[in-house]
Design a protein around this motif. Structure first.
Motif, mmCIF file in Angstrom:
data_model
loop_
_atom_site.group_PDB
_atom_site.id
_atom_site.type_symbol
_atom_site.label_atom_id
_atom_site.label_comp_id
_atom_site.label_asym_id
_atom_site.label_seq_id
_atom_site.Cartn_x
_atom_site.Cartn_y
_atom_site.Cartn_z
ATOM 1 N N ALA A 133 86.941 -27.211 29.380
ATOM 2 C CA ALA A 133 86.121 -28.099 28.636
ATOM 3 C C ALA A 133 86.681 -27.986 27.055
ATOM 4 N N ALA A 147 86.416 -22.074 32.981
ATOM 5 C CA ALA A 147 85.467 -23.193 32.434
ATOM 6 C C ALA A 147 85.631 -23.512 30.965
ATOM 7 N N THR A 174 82.647 -28.477 35.664
ATOM 8 C CA THR A 174 83.200 -28.489 34.285
ATOM 9 C C THR A 174 83.617 -29.877 33.639
ATOM 10 N N THR A 209 84.164 -24.485 40.079
ATOM 11 C CA THR A 209 84.188 -24.463 38.339
ATOM 12 C C THR A 209 84.780 -25.719 37.861
#
Length: 183
Positions: free
Chosen positions: A88, A84, A13, A9
């Motif tokens: 982000a 995630a 990301t 992940t």
């Protein structure tokens, strides 16, 4: 939750970042050396994942946030989606601080080149140094906005300091902080 899933992940990301798994301390660290960002994700020993997002600027360490993700009531897929999303998200607090620091640096340069006033430029640089120290001390309190804390410090400096040049520098920087808060 499997370490491999968290690692995948983070890698997906934060594409282009350097990601490594620190087995000794039980965390995954991702860093972007060009931007000076680092994100640390602890491997859950219980039902929480801690995410610390930091930016290193010269000798300063500015913590954007320190988030604890409670995964007790989440399924594995939902946990990874939320992780995630957090990874982000933008770093507005740090970006605001660095923008203001750049404005102070430009102000000092303007004093030097346009006004030919080395003392005012030096005072502005000293204030910028104080600004970064105030921001760094706010790392312990992510709920505080360092720009607002610095504005309060500048008000005291502006009112209580007998040296006119420092008072003028504080006034200019206070105006910059207020302008930043409006944007």
């Amino acid at each position: 939750m499997k370490t491999r899933d968290i690692l995948i992940t983070v890698t997906r990301t934060l594409t282009g970042w350097h990601v490594y798994n620190d087995h000794q301390f039980g965390r995954i660290t991702a860093c972007d050396p060009q931007a000076g960002y680092e994100i640390t994700v602890n491997l859950p020993d219980r039902d929480t994942i801690r995410i610390v997002r930091t930016r290193y600027e010269l000798e300063y360490e500015l913590v954007e946030d320190n988030t604890v993700l409670d995964t007790a009531d989440m399924g594995e897929e939902q946990t990874l989606d939320e992780l995630a999303r957090l990874l982000a998200s933008p770093m507005p607090r740090t970006d605001r601080l660095m923008w203001l620091k750049d404005q102070f640096d430009k102000g000092a340069e303007w004093c030097r080149s346009t006004l030919h006033d080395e003392q005012e430029a030096k005072d502005t640089e000293d204030m910028a140094e104080h600004y970064m120290r105030v921001c760094e001390s706010c790392n312990k309190f992510p709920e505080l906005d360092p720009a607002t804390v610095f504005e309060g410090w500048l008000r005291g400096e502006e009112l209580g300091n007998p040296y006119e040049t420092r008072r003028q520098a504080a006034s200019h920087m206070l105006a910059s902080v207020r302008r930043l808060d409006k944007e």
